[in-house]
Structure formats: structure tokens, C-alpha cells
Design an enzyme around this catalytic site. Structure first.
Site, PDB file in Angstrom:
ATOM      1  N   LYS A   1      45.180  28.865  30.318  1.00 57.69           N
ATOM      2  CA  LYS A   1      45.727  29.036  31.670  1.00 57.69           C
ATOM      3  C   LYS A   1      46.075  27.649  32.187  1.00 57.69           C
ATOM      4  CE  LYS A   1      45.843  32.213  34.431  1.00 57.69           C
ATOM      5  NZ  LYS A   1      47.001  33.144  34.487  1.00 57.69           N
TER       6      LYS A   1
ATOM      7  N   HIS B   1      47.341  42.356  30.307  1.00 56.82           N
ATOM      8  CA  HIS B   1      46.901  41.296  31.223  1.00 56.82           C
ATOM      9  C   HIS B   1      45.474  41.579  31.687  1.00 56.82           C
ATOM     10  CE1 HIS B   1      46.586  40.130  35.609  1.00 56.82           C
ATOM     11  NE2 HIS B   1      46.889  38.968  35.084  1.00 56.82           N
TER      12      HIS B   1
HETATM   13 MG    MG Z   1      49.739  35.522  33.294  1.00 57.54          MG
END
Ligand code: MG
Length: 395
Positions: A165, A294
Site C-alpha cells: 500500500k 478488495h
Molecule cells: Mg486499492
């Protein structure tokens, strides 16, 4: 069979260390747990990000309804306003109804969703930049720290797919981390980067051209919007994935027309439930798009729902995302669901196959109340930087 009672409980569970992303910092995972009871005494479990006060006005949709009437329930929730389909609520109701139906038939949910195409669902390691926790441990910022964190997770859980991330620091920092991860892991691991759409299209192109050297599995939402993604996709030779610009059925046709993405990362909550996730899978297959799932900080109840549906989708070939390994505990009997060789099996009990641990539920409800009382209305996206707020685009 009729639904006779809906109970909602807000819980906050601790994580190993605060997770940084482009919008804010996760200091703990807060979810609403639903218990949906029928007149036959069956109880369906579910969870969602939506708070109880947002769900409460929709509870009368469920009361008196047959849990098999999922299309009716979905329609009654999603058409109750012009501007919002309330998918977070419709999906939470649907998952609870699936749990009831599985329990009524005494079969695991995957059997009702089409049967297993795989016994275990590969899960990605989800790497975040982290602040140190209250004991001063677990901080991750530099490429060296990220590599050490990643190798620790690979050793503990057997992950074969690694997701970073990004979007917290300048793009050069994310590129340096990706380079260090690729060097440390060698060529046999899949590696993906998600800058959370915080880069402009031109930044995403410049960064993407450099990232081509590291054989990424995909480049997730490097920039905002369908037009921006289409522009990046024309110039960068890495498959583009999204959970930010194609998040509802309305977005699908323009995404295909514009050539904006290669892979859609469904979120069973954003897309309105497990049934809709199966519909999306068929659309992805028809239009030659890849598919993944997700993650939105689910606890074990939500993760079980994801595993059941993921096991049944033939074309879901990318490891699913899960924040789950960051959690220190869970609210289900037997403790946290277990990883095996970087994958997880859908639980084998009836329905979702998980049961609530009452003592844990109480403990983390109390934890939620304490956190609420402490924070009050003074919400700051990053308490360590009191004046900071998210800028989009940021770079
Ligand atoms: Mg994403």
C-alpha cells in the site's frame, strides 16, 4: 421462515501497529457485527463498515421477511433513496441471510454459491507503512524495514503474493521499496503496488515506466478516475487493477469503452453482496478482464464470507487481499482463522462456518466505547500529524 430480530454491535479490535495510507491511519479495526435471528431460532451473522445508526432505518426491511428473498431485500434497501444504493447495508443483510440459509440446510455457504473450484484461496500479504505501536515496536518506513517486515510475514504465513500500500510518501520512495522487495524476494513472488489513486496521471506514467523493471503482477489505482487510468494504461506496460474507479455496475461499460483497466477488484460490500460478486465475475469473464477481491479491514466473519465466494469463482485467479494478518485477535470461537501456505480455506461448518465468541464480542464492544469516549468528535485522520489532511492528487 421469517426474520424476527436484528441485533447490531459495534466492535473495535486491536492491530499490531497503526497502518498508514493516503487518506488516514488505521489505529484499530472497527466494524458493526450483525446477528439476524429467525422465528425458527436460526441466527445469521454478518459484519459491515456501516455504523448501527446508518443501518437502523433499514432494519424494518428485514423484519418479517423470508431470508430466502434476497433479491427483494436487496431491492428494498438499494432503492430507498435517489443517490445512494446503500450497498454496505444491503450486502451485510445478504451475508447474514446466506448464513441462515446455510444453517437451515446444514451445508457450508460455498455449496450454495456454486461449489468449490479450489480448496484454498490464495491471500496476499498486505504491506503497509506503519507507525510504531504503543510499545514502540512494529514501525515500518524505509525500504530495509519493509523488506524485513515482508520476509517476516512470508516466514509466518507462507505468502506468495505481496501487495504494497503506497501513496504515503513521494513516488520515488514507493519505487525504492518495490525495487528492494523484488531484490529480496527474487522472481518467484507476485508483487503488486497500490498508490491509492493519489498520483496524477502524469506522475503515474513516469513512475509506471520505472516500475516496469520489477515485473509487477499489477499496478492498482495509480491515479484517480476512469480517464486518468485509461491514460496511464496507454503508456505503461503493467496490467492496471482497480477498486476505486470501477466500484459499481454503472462504471463497468465506460471502463471497458475507455480501456481503463485490466483487473477489477470486487469488494462484496461495495458491490452489494456475494450474489452481485458472482454477477461481476461473469461480466469480467465476458469482457476479458481479470478479477480479484478488495479488502476493507474485515474481521473473521467478513473474511469467511469472502473465502466462501472466492472459492466458487472460476476466474478469480489473483490472490485476494486481506488486512487480516494485522489483527491481534478476532471475535469468533476458536480465535483467528488460520493461513496455510499463504492461503485460507473457507470454514467447513454450516453457513459461514463461524460462531461468535460472546466474551470477545463484549470485550471489543467495551473497547469501541472507550475509543469513542477518548476520540469524541475530535477526529483527526493522522493523530501524529495534527494539521495533516489528505490531498488529492498528492503528487
Ligand atoms: Mg486499492
Amino acid at each position: 421462515m421469517r426474520i424476527s430480530e436484528v441485533k447490531m454491535t459495534r466492535v473495535t479490535l486491536p492491530i499490531e501497529a497503526p497502518l498508514r495510507h493516503s487518506y488516514a491511519v488505521h489505529r484499530a479495526f472497527t466494524r458493526t457485527v450483525l446477528e439476524v435471528r429467525t422465528d425458527e431460532g436460526l441466527v445469521g451473522l454478518s459484519e459491515t463498515a456501516a455504523p448501527p445508526e446508518a443501518i437502523e432505518p433499514f432494519v424494518n426491511v428485514l423484519l418479517g421477511e423470508d431470508p430466502f428473498n434476497q433479491e427483494r431485500i436487496r431491492m428494498k434497501v438499494s432503492q430507498r433513496g435517489y443517490y445512494s444504493r446503500q450497498w454496505l447495508i444491503a450486502s451485510a443483510f445478504e451475508i447474514a441471510c446466506w448464513d441462515i440459509i446455510g444453517k437451515a440446510f446444514g451445508v457450508p455457504l460455498y455449496k450454495l454459491l456454486g461449489g468449490k473450484m479450489r480448496d484454498r484461496v490464495p491471500v496476499a500479504a498486505y504491506l503497509f507503512y506503519r507507525y510504531p505501536n504503543e510499545e514502540g515496536r512494529g514501525g515500518v518506513t524505509t525500504p530495509e524495514e519493509m523488506v524485513a517486515h515482508c520476509l517476516d510475514l512470508v516466514g509466518k504465513y507462507g505468502f506468495r503474493t505481496i501487495k504494497l500500500k503506497g501513496g504515503v510518501f513521494a513516488p520515488e520512495h514507493d519505487i525504492a521499496v518495490i525495487a528492494a522487495l523484488r531484490e529480496a524476494l527474487g522472481k518467484d513472488y507476485l508483487l503488486r503496488l497500490d498508490p491509492n489513486a493519489v498520483w496524477t496521471a502524469e506522475t503515474a506514467i513516469r513512475a509506471g515506466l520505472k516500475l516496469e523493471a520489477y515485473d509487477l503482477e499489477y499496478y492498482e489505482d495509480p491515479t484517480w478516475g476512469l480517464a486518468g487510468m485509461a491514460s496511464v494504461r496507454k503508456r505503461v506496460r503493467i496490467p492496471l487493477a482497480t477498486n476505486m474507479c470501477v466500484i459499481d455496475f454503472d462504471h463497468f461499460a465506460p471502463a471497458v469503452e475507455l480501456g481503463a483497466v485490466d483487473i477489477i477488484l470486487s469488494d462484496p460490500w461495495y458491490w452489494g453482496g456475494l450474489h452481485n460478486t458472482k454477477i461481476l465475475a461473469g461480466m469480467c469473464k465476458t469482457f476479458g478482464l481479470g478479477m480479484g477481491l478488495h479488502s476493507g479491514i474485515e474481521l473473521g466473519i467478513g473474511l469467511a464470507a469472502m473465502l466462501h465466494v472466492a472459492a466458487t469463482i472460476p476466474n478469480l485467479l489473483h490472490a485476494i487481499d486481506a488486512h487480516y494478518h494485522h489483527l491481534k485477535d478476532d471475535i469468533i470461537v476458536g480465535g483467528k482463522l488460520q493461513y496455510q501456505d499463504g492461503a485460507m480455506a473457507p470454514p467447513e461448518g454450516p453457513g459461514l462456518g463461524v460462531e461468535l465468541d460472546r466474551a470477545k464480542l463484549e470485550e471489543y464492544t467495551e473497547n469501541f466505547r472507550r475509543a469513542q469516549a477518548k476520540a469524541g468528535r475530535d477526529y483527526r485522520p493522522d493523530p501524529q500529524r495534527p494539521t495533516w489532511f489528505a490531498m488529492y492528487p498528492g503528487w
